[in-house]
Design an enzyme around this catalytic site. Sequence first.
Site, short mmCIF file in Angstrom:
data_model
loop_
_atom_site.label_atom_id
_atom_site.label_comp_id
_atom_site.label_asym_id
_atom_site.label_seq_id
_atom_site.Cartn_x
_atom_site.Cartn_y
_atom_site.Cartn_z
N LYS A 1 -10.43 -0.75 10.48
CA LYS A 1 -10.59 -1.94 9.63
C LYS A 1 -10.88 -3.18 10.47
O LYS A 1 -10.94 -4.29 9.97
CB LYS A 1 -9.33 -2.16 8.79
CG LYS A 1 -9.11 -1.02 7.77
CD LYS A 1 -7.86 -1.25 6.97
CE LYS A 1 -7.37 0.00 6.31
NZ LYS A 1 -7.97 0.27 4.99
N ASP B 1 3.08 -4.46 8.10
CA ASP B 1 1.88 -3.66 7.94
C ASP B 1 0.69 -4.61 8.13
O ASP B 1 0.38 -5.41 7.25
CB ASP B 1 1.89 -3.03 6.54
CG ASP B 1 0.58 -2.35 6.19
OD1 ASP B 1 -0.40 -2.47 6.97
OD2 ASP B 1 0.52 -1.70 5.13
N HIS C 1 0.87 -1.18 0.00
CA HIS C 1 0.00 0.00 0.00
C HIS C 1 0.91 1.23 0.00
O HIS C 1 2.02 1.19 0.54
CB HIS C 1 -0.83 -0.06 1.29
CG HIS C 1 -1.90 0.98 1.44
ND1 HIS C 1 -1.63 2.27 1.82
CD2 HIS C 1 -3.25 0.89 1.29
CE1 HIS C 1 -2.77 2.94 1.89
NE2 HIS C 1 -3.76 2.13 1.57
N GLN D 1 -4.58 -4.95 7.13
CA GLN D 1 -5.61 -5.90 6.68
C GLN D 1 -5.61 -7.17 7.50
O GLN D 1 -6.66 -7.78 7.72
CB GLN D 1 -5.39 -6.25 5.20
CG GLN D 1 -5.54 -5.09 4.25
CD GLN D 1 -6.96 -4.55 4.22
OE1 GLN D 1 -7.92 -5.26 4.46
NE2 GLN D 1 -7.09 -3.26 3.93
N CYS E 1 -4.75 2.27 -3.64
CA CYS E 1 -3.55 2.85 -3.03
C CYS E 1 -2.35 1.93 -3.21
O CYS E 1 -1.50 1.80 -2.32
CB CYS E 1 -3.76 3.14 -1.54
SG CYS E 1 -5.07 4.28 -1.21
N1 PMP Z 1 -1.74 -0.70 4.67
C1 PMP Z 1 -2.71 -1.46 4.15
C2 PMP Z 1 -2.38 -2.84 3.67
C3 PMP Z 1 -3.99 -0.93 4.05
O1 PMP Z 1 -4.97 -1.69 3.53
C4 PMP Z 1 -4.26 0.36 4.52
C5 PMP Z 1 -5.64 0.98 4.41
N2 PMP Z 1 -6.25 0.83 3.15
C6 PMP Z 1 -3.21 1.09 5.08
C7 PMP Z 1 -1.98 0.52 5.13
C8 PMP Z 1 -3.41 2.48 5.61
O2 PMP Z 1 -4.27 2.46 6.70
P1 PMP Z 1 -4.86 3.84 7.27
O3 PMP Z 1 -5.44 4.56 6.08
O4 PMP Z 1 -5.94 3.38 8.22
O5 PMP Z 1 -3.76 4.57 7.93
#
Ligand code: PMP
Length: 408
Positions: free
Chosen positions: A227, A201, A124, A204, A365
């Site tokens: 999430k 990270d 991401h 998910q 993203c």
């Molecule tokens: N890493 C991953 C794998 C994600 O799916 C996301 C959220 N889509 C993020 C990081 C970023 O999370 P946040 O927007 O809640 O900071």
Amino acid sequence: VVQRDLAQARADFPILRTRVHGKPLAYLDNAATTQKPDAVIDAEADFYRNANANVHRGVHALSQRATDAYEGARHKVRSFINAGADAEIIFVRGTTDAINLVAQGFSLPRLVAGDEIIVSALEHHSNIVPWQMACRRAGAVLRVVPIDDAGEFDLDAYAALLNGRTRLVAVTHLSNALGTINPVRRIIDLAHAHGVPVLLDGAQAVSHLPVDVRALDCDFYAFSAHKLYGPTGIGVLYGKTAHLQAMTPCQGGGDMIRSVSFGTTEYNELPYRLEAGTPHIAGVVGLGAALDYVTSIGIERIGAHERELLHSATRQVTGIPGLRIVGTAAEKAGILSFTLAGIHPHDIGTMLDDSGIAIRAGHHCAMPLMQRLGVDGTARASFALYNTHDDVDRLVAAIRRVCATLRS
Ligand code: PMP
């Protein structure tokens, strides 16, 4: 914790009774954010109604109540991911904030020109850009582990990238765009053999898999409450004590100090040292309630249910003419990413929305990942504990209608 029945859980989420465009809602955009159960909504409201005060400072009863609720939730997070100590749990705004904190507070002060940081092609943007920023400032180099066409992490290429200049490995536990579950135990073991710390990270992963940071032996673990059925604006950075102690606070202010004079400031102990200012107390309370809720159902049962939905969806869409499943890793969790030949993902998303079905369409993203896989974007259905076989069947029927309508 009293066990709750997964089959009854849908009723715990009031928003799922909403109708959109006159149709019942099938919410399949859970990788973007999950819906919140009454238990979380009520815990936040109850905090503001009955316990609201600032934490760690007042001598009065409400401040003590608020502090107990805040620190009680920290303890719940510790248990949920099996960290070694409450002080290893730092409350932050979310995954993005957690990764930026490690990049700026842990890596940047140690990086010199020519050092290397490793990420993967699955990341991401929030696990790419903070490292790029740190590397740029230090003259360090960002290395990228490639993936295969199925969306699987290339362990051999990774092993070959690790070397004496590697300072950190930052990879996703579970891909938000494809659902790939990375072989994180192997990734960590290989890094540790070179003395290199690893950040996972977990944005998910936490909602689909049991996470045990001590069994994984990861150095840092980042996730967002929103999430995981919790509130927005709050998340967690787990770090091993020695790493957190070695970090330079990025923010100064109240709560993170032991004593201040104009000449010098002595920082507080962990975890407060890395939590400057009044925190999102109600959000932390909501996160604690979300963890209680998830634990009352059981993360293994949630994961098994979502896998069943994924298998059903995968089986039913296979064979739809022109449909390509993007991401076919052997180890995969509740995410189905796909394209339809000749149809833009946004058109799929818009037509599904007309049927009351919420999915995500776009690059998720993860632009470098889309580029690697040769697509501009995908349509993505992502499952949560409250989704049903009926949601899946409606999704498949709507995809067939999209094909019939836009190809006719
Ligand atoms: N890493 C991953 C794998 C994600 O799916 C996301 C959220 N889509 C993020 C990081 C970023 O999370 P946040 O927007 O809640 O900071």
